[in-house]
Design a protein around this motif. Structure first.
Motif, mmCIF file in Angstrom:
data_model
loop_
_atom_site.group_PDB
_atom_site.id
_atom_site.type_symbol
_atom_site.label_atom_id
_atom_site.label_comp_id
_atom_site.label_asym_id
_atom_site.label_seq_id
_atom_site.Cartn_x
_atom_site.Cartn_y
_atom_site.Cartn_z
ATOM 1 N N GLU A 64 0.831 -1.200 0.000
ATOM 2 C CA GLU A 64 0.000 0.000 0.000
ATOM 3 C C GLU A 64 0.873 1.260 0.000
ATOM 4 N N ARG A 65 1.946 1.231 0.764
ATOM 5 C CA ARG A 65 2.824 2.402 0.831
ATOM 6 C C ARG A 65 3.460 2.679 -0.526
ATOM 7 N N GLU A 66 3.867 1.637 -1.228
ATOM 8 C CA GLU A 66 4.478 1.782 -2.546
ATOM 9 C C GLU A 66 3.482 2.371 -3.538
ATOM 10 N N LEU A 167 -1.210 -5.878 9.757
ATOM 11 C CA LEU A 167 0.093 -5.507 10.305
ATOM 12 C C LEU A 167 0.765 -4.444 9.436
ATOM 13 N N GLY A 168 1.289 -3.413 10.077
ATOM 14 C CA GLY A 168 1.954 -2.334 9.357
ATOM 15 C C GLY A 168 1.028 -1.236 8.872
ATOM 16 N N LYS A 169 -0.240 -1.305 9.222
ATOM 17 C CA LYS A 169 -1.200 -0.282 8.790
ATOM 18 C C LYS A 169 -0.998 1.031 9.546
ATOM 19 N N SER A 170 -0.602 0.939 10.799
ATOM 20 C CA SER A 170 -0.425 2.128 11.630
ATOM 21 C C SER A 170 0.691 3.018 11.076
ATOM 22 N N LYS A 171 0.537 4.310 11.233
ATOM 23 C CA LYS A 171 1.547 5.260 10.772
ATOM 24 C C LYS A 171 2.852 5.041 11.522
ATOM 25 N N TRP A 172 3.971 5.032 10.780
ATOM 26 C CA TRP A 172 5.264 4.725 11.384
ATOM 27 C C TRP A 172 5.698 5.784 12.387
ATOM 28 N N SER A 173 6.315 5.329 13.459
ATOM 29 C CA SER A 173 7.057 6.198 14.369
ATOM 30 C C SER A 173 8.157 5.358 14.994
ATOM 31 N N GLU A 174 9.185 6.012 15.469
ATOM 32 C CA GLU A 174 10.298 5.297 16.088
ATOM 33 C C GLU A 174 9.836 4.521 17.316
ATOM 34 N N SER A 175 8.915 5.121 18.054
ATOM 35 C CA SER A 175 8.396 4.468 19.251
ATOM 36 C C SER A 175 7.646 3.179 18.894
ATOM 37 N N LYS A 176 6.811 3.241 17.846
ATOM 38 C CA LYS A 176 6.067 2.060 17.424
ATOM 39 C C LYS A 176 7.003 0.974 16.898
ATOM 40 N N SER A 198 -1.237 -8.475 6.035
ATOM 41 C CA SER A 198 -0.803 -7.106 5.812
ATOM 42 C C SER A 198 -1.119 -6.698 4.381
ATOM 43 N N ASN A 199 -1.428 -5.436 4.196
ATOM 44 C CA ASN A 199 -1.599 -4.886 2.861
ATOM 45 C C ASN A 199 -0.305 -4.263 2.350
ATOM 46 N N GLU A 200 0.787 -4.558 3.044
ATOM 47 C CA GLU A 200 2.113 -4.155 2.591
ATOM 48 C C GLU A 200 2.832 -5.364 1.996
ATOM 49 N N LYS A 208 7.739 -0.309 7.555
ATOM 50 C CA LYS A 208 6.737 0.109 8.532
ATOM 51 C C LYS A 208 7.013 -0.429 9.937
ATOM 52 N N ILE A 209 7.476 -1.676 10.046
ATOM 53 C CA ILE A 209 7.656 -2.263 11.378
ATOM 54 C C ILE A 209 9.127 -2.353 11.793
#
Length: 240
Positions: A64-66, A167-176, A198-200, A208-209
């Protein structure tokens, strides 16, 4: 069993999900169904023998990101040709979760390395990525010295089977990314299976993860239990 069903957190719309209701008209539907059925037949041995390859994953051919990063003029037609949504992945995951809760029993390993004398029902936890990661972030910000966060992470790490939808749907952050690694690494260390969708794709899911988490996750599925799938969106078909 009723308590295990409640603790599994199966979404309300999938509480009655079963294999008989799943349509198997297209090739991708047949692939998903057969893969889930084969894993279901092996799950008892997986939980008892604890092999390194113990998990099941359904991911996209093109993430999805691509696709989102493509030129808008090309994005729609490419998305139509390489769709990963509405294939019934979640339905099969929840049907499998229900089967495990109803049919599979396990024994705990004691501190001396032996097994307990009695079987117990298998514990399953189902999480949806966006909601779960938001719960973890909110818990991290709670003023309780990290107790709620630790409880959530501990539950995801120690449940017998973790079902991780989207899996990986949530917006990326270093904490996640750190939380993904903590949970996946702990399950990898103790050979506890993860059933995920996952849709990735492999590359974009790693973005993402985190690469360390994805390396362990793909190692847990091996080549034989990781399926890259695409096909017609059945939700759009039903609407038409």
């Amino acid at each position: 069993m009723e308590r295990r069903f409640q603790n599994a957190l199966i979404p309300e719309e999938f509480e009655e999900a079963g294999f008989k209701q799943y349509e198997r008209q297209t090739e991708v539907q047949k692939t998903l169904f057969n893969a889930t059925l084969q894993y279901m037949e092996n799950i008892d041995g997986i939980l008892k023998d604890k092999p390194k390859v113990n998990s099941l994953g359904f991911i996209a051919v093109y993430g999805e990101r691509e696709i989102r990063n493509m030129d808008p003029a090309d994005r729609y037609s490419f998305k139509q040709a390489h769709n990963n949504f509405g294939l019934g992945k979640t339905h099969l995951q929840m049907a499998l979760a229900r089967y495990i809760i109803e049919k599979i029993r396990v024994r705990d390993e004691l501190s001396d390395g032996t097994l307990s004398k009695h079987d117990r029902g298998c514990r399953v936890l189902c999480v949806s990525d966006v909601e779960f990661m938001e719960d973890l972030i909110q818990a991290k910000m709670s003023n309780d010295e990290g107790k709620k966060l630790q409880d959530l992470i501990q539950g995801a790490c120690t449940t017998d089977v973790l079902v991780w939808d989207d899996l990986g749907k949530s917006k990326w952050s270093e904490s996640k990314e750190g939380m993904y690694y903590q949970i996946i690494n702990e399950r990898w260390r103790h050979k506890r299976p993860i059933i995920f969708s996952s849709n990735e794709a492999k590359g974009t899911l790693s973005d993402k993860i985190g690469y360390a988490a994805s390396s362990r996750l793909f190692g847990m599925t091996g080549k034989e239990n990781l399926y890259e799938v695409e096909g017609q969106d059945n939700r759009l078909k039903e609407e038409k």
